[in-house]
Write an enzyme that holds these catalytic residues in place. Structure first.
Site, mmCIF file in Angstrom:
data_model
loop_
_atom_site.group_PDB
_atom_site.id
_atom_site.type_symbol
_atom_site.label_atom_id
_atom_site.label_comp_id
_atom_site.label_asym_id
_atom_site.label_seq_id
_atom_site.Cartn_x
_atom_site.Cartn_y
_atom_site.Cartn_z
ATOM 1 N N PHE A 125 0.858 -1.189 0.000
ATOM 2 C CA PHE A 125 0.000 0.000 0.000
ATOM 3 C C PHE A 125 0.895 1.241 0.000
ATOM 4 O O PHE A 125 1.832 1.336 0.787
ATOM 5 C CB PHE A 125 -0.897 -0.021 1.245
ATOM 6 C CG PHE A 125 -1.975 1.020 1.215
ATOM 7 C CD1 PHE A 125 -3.143 0.805 0.500
ATOM 8 C CD2 PHE A 125 -1.822 2.220 1.889
ATOM 9 C CE1 PHE A 125 -4.141 1.765 0.463
ATOM 10 C CE2 PHE A 125 -2.823 3.190 1.857
ATOM 11 C CZ PHE A 125 -3.982 2.958 1.146
ATOM 12 N N ASP A 196 1.878 -5.131 8.636
ATOM 13 C CA ASP A 196 0.769 -4.208 8.493
ATOM 14 C C ASP A 196 -0.504 -5.058 8.410
ATOM 15 O O ASP A 196 -0.649 -5.878 7.494
ATOM 16 C CB ASP A 196 0.962 -3.364 7.225
ATOM 17 C CG ASP A 196 -0.098 -2.285 7.081
ATOM 18 O OD1 ASP A 196 -1.242 -2.520 7.519
ATOM 19 O OD2 ASP A 196 0.221 -1.227 6.514
ATOM 20 N N TYR A 221 -10.565 1.515 10.902
ATOM 21 C CA TYR A 221 -11.789 1.860 10.159
ATOM 22 C C TYR A 221 -12.167 0.877 9.073
ATOM 23 O O TYR A 221 -13.177 1.043 8.423
ATOM 24 C CB TYR A 221 -11.661 3.271 9.561
ATOM 25 C CG TYR A 221 -10.416 3.521 8.731
ATOM 26 C CD1 TYR A 221 -10.323 3.068 7.427
ATOM 27 C CD2 TYR A 221 -9.333 4.214 9.264
ATOM 28 C CE1 TYR A 221 -9.192 3.288 6.671
ATOM 29 C CE2 TYR A 221 -8.189 4.451 8.516
ATOM 30 C CZ TYR A 221 -8.125 3.985 7.213
ATOM 31 O OH TYR A 221 -7.002 4.196 6.472
ATOM 32 N N LYS A 222 -11.357 -0.171 8.847
ATOM 33 C CA LYS A 222 -11.722 -1.141 7.803
ATOM 34 C C LYS A 222 -12.612 -2.227 8.421
ATOM 35 O O LYS A 222 -13.734 -1.944 8.796
ATOM 36 C CB LYS A 222 -10.453 -1.679 7.143
ATOM 37 C CG LYS A 222 -9.778 -0.574 6.303
ATOM 38 C CD LYS A 222 -8.454 -0.957 5.698
ATOM 39 C CE LYS A 222 -7.907 0.226 4.890
ATOM 40 N NZ LYS A 222 -6.486 0.120 4.601
ATOM 41 N N ARG A 370 -12.713 -3.795 -7.056
ATOM 42 C CA ARG A 370 -12.625 -4.588 -5.828
ATOM 43 C C ARG A 370 -14.001 -4.731 -5.177
ATOM 44 O O ARG A 370 -14.784 -3.785 -5.152
ATOM 45 C CB ARG A 370 -11.727 -3.903 -4.785
ATOM 46 C CG ARG A 370 -10.290 -3.764 -5.136
ATOM 47 C CD ARG A 370 -9.452 -3.397 -3.902
ATOM 48 N NE ARG A 370 -9.981 -2.238 -3.163
ATOM 49 C CZ ARG A 370 -9.422 -1.741 -2.060
ATOM 50 N NH1 ARG A 370 -8.341 -2.317 -1.543
ATOM 51 N NH2 ARG A 370 -9.940 -0.688 -1.450
HETATM 52 C C1 LIG Z 1 -5.689 1.296 4.534
HETATM 53 C C2 LIG Z 1 -4.239 1.068 4.677
HETATM 54 C C3 LIG Z 1 -3.421 2.031 5.277
HETATM 55 C C4 LIG Z 1 -4.029 3.345 5.691
HETATM 56 O O1 LIG Z 1 -3.179 4.217 6.344
HETATM 57 P P1 LIG Z 1 -3.791 5.542 6.992
HETATM 58 O O2 LIG Z 1 -2.676 6.190 7.659
HETATM 59 O O3 LIG Z 1 -4.897 5.124 7.900
HETATM 60 O O4 LIG Z 1 -4.357 6.380 5.892
HETATM 61 C C5 LIG Z 1 -2.080 1.716 5.456
HETATM 62 N N1 LIG Z 1 -1.560 0.528 5.037
HETATM 63 C C6 LIG Z 1 -2.337 -0.416 4.443
HETATM 64 C C7 LIG Z 1 -1.756 -1.730 4.019
HETATM 65 C C8 LIG Z 1 -3.692 -0.162 4.227
HETATM 66 O O5 LIG Z 1 -4.456 -1.074 3.622
#
Ligand SMILES: *Cc1c(COP(=O)(O)O)cnc(C)c1O
Length: 411
Positions: A125, A196, A221-222, A370
């Protein structure tokens, strides 16, 4: 051939069927973006109203003690710990995932100053990548980022490695890394691993301590349904907590914030990962979501997730073959996360046509559509209907009218 009746039967036998009623979704909406923003737990709406009225309103500043605001980062952290196989005192909830990545990566690489290589998946990501690039800029030759292809990770683990940063589940395909195997290999080579867990927490039976993990981060939040921009969590294994130094040395990470000393001295345990004042309302929203999730069996969630994604793949094969979709998620149930992704050259327009019909998925550039499934509130019939709608859109070419549209800010 799978029939509608089969999907109805699966819903009737679903042990998690009772959970959906605890989440709010607008009437008629089929929501497949729980992997990006989880739905609203009804209990969270009530909790937030109460925090604002009864705590902030009535208690004002005494809420820091009386309502437990001050201790909330570690109290809520202990709840997250139960979902990811960590012990109490190993997780705290604070800041965003990006900020927690920054703090943890610097803390982790600082444990092994003779080594400077930080290895990652080049398709991780992007925020993970950007944070590592920023650290490289900041630390100069004390930190070398090595971003390799996913299938080259195992080969790239060597004696120079200080830290490996990986997302357990790939955000695009949903493919999973073998956490146990990789952690073991990195330890054998004398390095550390940061996992992560953004797309894993709340879906997988993650067992950080069983695999001897070092560091982990993940968002609220996911699949944890903590609300838009919910604070994120950070895990540091007990054995590393004493030695690490994180760079954002704010007062909430001080050993005694209210002594107002003139020099920084870090808190002894996981609190040293804190920086500033917690976001109390957002924290309360997240905690209410966790309280609703914790009694549910994670094994049942994972099992339903696998069955939902399996059904999606099978229905697409039966009903949408020949329309140009290429499945990029794994067919192997064991290494597939809680989402299904396809590439299609008209992916953005197709997704807009679906959204116009109240089937909400998302799009990841350049060509990936997705569909996340959230076992707590996604039903088998939702999938039956979504694939049916997609079939109609493809047969009638209804997506054509969206083709000339500019992309929205958030896709
Ligand atoms: C959603 C996601 C993030 C989000 O990071 P934020 O700091 O909350 O914006 C980070 N890493 C991964 C792998 C994600 O899927």
């Amino acid at each position: 051939m799978i029939k509608q009746q089969d999907c109805i039967a699966l819903d009737e036998q679903d042990p998690l069927a009772g959970e959906a009623g605890k989440y709010y979704l607008p009437e008629g909406m089929l929501y497949f973006v729980g992997n990006s923003l989880g739905a609203l737990p009804l209990a969270a709406a009530q909790r937030v109203a109460s925090i604002i009225r009864d705590e902030w309103g009535e208690e004002l500043v005494s809420g820091w003690n009386k309502a437990g605001w001050y201790s909330s980062p570690t109290r809520v952290g202990d709840k997250v710990a139960r979902l990811i196989g960590a012990d109490a005192g190993e997780v705290t909830v604070t800041d965003s995932t990006s900020v927690n990545l920054f703090k943890s990566i610097i803390a982790a690489t600082g444990l092994n100053p003779q080594r400077r290589v930080c290895l990652t998946d080049r398709k991780i990501f992007p925020t993970d990548l950007y944070i590592m690039q920023g650290i490289e800029e900041l630390l100069g030759d004390r930190f070398t980022l090595k971003a390799v292809q996913r299938n080259r990770i195992a080969d790239a683990i060597d004696d120079d490695l200080a830290l490996l940063v990986l997302s357990h589940v790939d955000y695009r395909s949903g493919d999973i890394f073998d956490m146990q195997d990789i952690t073991h290999r990195v330890h054998e080579a004398g390095g550390l691993v940061l996992w992560d867990l953004c797309h894993s927490a709340g879906i997988f039976d993650v067992r950080l301590n069983e695999v001897d993990a070092d560091f982990a981060v993940g968002c609220g939040y996911k699949f944890l349904n903590g609300g838009p921009g919910a604070p994120s969590f950070v895990f540091v294994a007990k054995r590393h907590q004493k030695q690490i130094n994180q760079p954002l040395t704010g007062w909430m990470g001080h050993a005694d914030p209210f002594a107002f000393n003139e020099s920084y001295e870090s808190a002894p345990g996981i609190r040293k990962m804190l920086c500033g004042t917690p976001s109390v309302i957002a924290m309360g929203c997240f905690e209410a979501a966790l309280d609703q999730l914790l009694p549910v069996s994670i094994a049942a969630i994972r099992e339903k997730s696998t069955k939902l994604t399996r059904l999606f793949i099978d229905l697409m094969k039966e009903r949408c073959a020949g329309f140009g979709f290429t499945l990029i998620s794994s067919e192997n149930d064991a290494i597939r996360g809680s989402q299904i992704s396809y590439t299609h050259e008209n992916g953005y327009a197709i997704m807009q046509a679906l959204i116009a019909r109240n089937v909400i998925g998302d799009f990841r550039a350049p060509d990936c559509v997705r569909f996340g499934v959230a076992p707590l509130y996604t039903s088998y019939m939702d999938i039956w209907q979504a694939v049916g709608t997609l079939k109609t859109i493809m047969e009638t070419e209804a997506w054509q009218e969206f083709q000339a549209q500019n992309m929205a800010d958030v896709t």
